[in-house]
Design an enzyme around this catalytic site. Structure first.
Site, PDB file in Angstrom:
ATOM      1  N   HIS A 178      -4.915 -13.829  10.442  1.00 20.94           N
ATOM      2  CA  HIS A 178      -4.127 -12.676  10.003  1.00 20.94           C
ATOM      3  C   HIS A 178      -4.681 -11.350  10.518  1.00 20.94           C
ATOM      4  CE1 HIS A 178      -1.901 -15.447   7.606  1.00 20.94           C
ATOM      5  NE2 HIS A 178      -2.897 -15.681   6.776  1.00 20.94           N
ATOM      6  N   ARG A 222      20.546  15.575  -5.490  1.00 25.21           N
ATOM      7  CA  ARG A 222      20.637  14.113  -5.532  1.00 25.21           C
ATOM      8  C   ARG A 222      21.225  13.638  -6.855  1.00 25.21           C
ATOM      9  NH1 ARG A 222      17.136  11.859  -1.797  1.00 25.21           N
ATOM     10  NH2 ARG A 222      18.190   9.919  -2.344  1.00 25.21           N
ATOM     11  N   ARG A 231       1.550 -10.680   6.240  1.00 26.84           N
ATOM     12  CA  ARG A 231       3.008 -10.746   6.368  1.00 26.84           C
ATOM     13  C   ARG A 231       3.532 -10.076   7.639  1.00 26.84           C
ATOM     14  NH1 ARG A 231       5.523  -9.243   0.580  1.00 26.84           N
ATOM     15  NH2 ARG A 231       7.392 -10.022   1.625  1.00 26.84           N
ATOM     16  N   PRO A 275       0.827  -1.212   0.000  1.00 30.85           N
ATOM     17  CA  PRO A 275       0.000   0.000   0.000  1.00 30.85           C
ATOM     18  C   PRO A 275       0.862   1.263   0.000  1.00 30.85           C
ATOM     19  CG  PRO A 275      -0.822  -1.599   1.591  1.00 30.85           C
ATOM     20  CD  PRO A 275       0.499  -2.109   1.111  1.00 30.85           C
ATOM     21  N   GLU A 276       0.564   2.172  -0.930  1.00 27.51           N
ATOM     22  CA  GLU A 276       1.289   3.431  -1.041  1.00 27.51           C
ATOM     23  C   GLU A 276       0.353   4.579  -0.667  1.00 27.51           C
ATOM     24  OE1 GLU A 276       4.405   3.443  -1.436  1.00 27.51           O
ATOM     25  OE2 GLU A 276       4.878   1.505  -2.342  1.00 27.51           O
TER      26      GLU A 276
END
Length: 271
Positions: A89, A151, A107, A2-3
């Site tokens: 879960h 960067r 997970r 999920p973003e």
């Protein structure tokens, strides 16, 4: 994983519904990535004031302290007046007078953490290094370009790093770079101001469209009500290696950058 769009869709799905609810019970299942940090019973009686988002973290403000929620690699939240008995879960339940909030995370890379405030050491450690919010008015194009100029890494990896702009995950970085016409391997420092302006606009557009589409569901993510996201069906390049570019017809290419899959069109995206 999920973003930002998936987390924002999740927030919108329950923020108004849980606000004002008083915590009546709290259940913690198997250990997650980080511990809750307090005795669960100590949160009983607290009132949920609001639900905010910072990057990929949900911030659940209580009348004393707040909860930082991260969905990890495979987590999703449910909120309903009543939920069935927790499954293997389901690792966190917060029952309130407005309904129950449940974290499902196969997970177990997600987390629910209680902190006294955003100034607490752990909160500052997790949130302090995050970059600008791309959907906020404060997402300034000049600061964005200046951050890129510092960067030397490829622009795709700089977008993923989250310290210049936060929440642009793998799918959305590939899509924004395609929309801006920028090759993902270009060093960030080499991006001119005009190209930075295009990329700034592309990041905002792609993320906004993803939120409206309910995010992307590739494996585990689903909305607060269990529905899947649909942005992946609109993707111009992501997941389309070997298929014709929707813009020029050239085959979409795939390369690996920092252990992540990158999709691009060598014809439409210039180095």
């Amino acid at each position: 994983m999920p973003e930002l769009p998936e987390v924002e869709v999740t927030r919108r799905g329950f923020a108004d519904r849980i606000a004002g609810g008083v915590v009546t019970a709290l259940r913690v299942g198997k250990p997650l990535r980080w511990a809750l940090e307090v005795d669960p019973d100590s949160l009983v009686g607290r009132t949920v004031v609001s639900v905010r988002r910072r990057g990929k973290y949900l911030l659940i403000d209580l009348d004393a302290g707040l909860l930082l929620v991260h969905l990890g690699m495979s987590g999703s939240l449910r909120f309903a007046p009543a939920l069935p008995e927790p499954g293997p879960h389901d690792h966190f339940d917060m029952t309130t007078t407005r309904g129950t909030l449940r974290l499902n995370d196969p997970r177990r890379f997600g987390a629910v953490i209680h902190v006294e405030s955003e100034e607490a050491p752990l909160a500052r450690k997790l949130l302090g290094g995050l970059g600008m919010e791309p959907l906020d008015d404060a997402f300034d194009v000049e600061r964005f370009h200046e951050g890129l100029r510092r960067r030397r890494a490829p622009i795709k990896q700089v977008l993923l790093a989250g310290d210049v702009v936060v929440g642009v995950g793998n799918i959305y970085a590939s899509e924004a770079l395609f929309l801006a016409g920028i090759r993902p391997t270009v060093p960030a420092a080499r991006i001119s101001r005009p190209r930075a302006v295009r990329l700034h606009a592309a990041v905002r557009e792609v993320l906004a469209r993803a939120v409206e589409a309910g995010g992307s569901t590739l494996r585990d993510f689903s909305h607060i009500d269990g529905q899947a996201g649909h942005f992946q069906l609109q993707a111009m390049v992501y997941g389309r290696a070997g298929e014709p570019c929707r813009q020029c017809g050239a085959p979409i290419r795939l390369l690996r950058q920092g252990q992540r899959s990158t999709y691009f069109c060598a014809n439409c995206q210039k180095p």
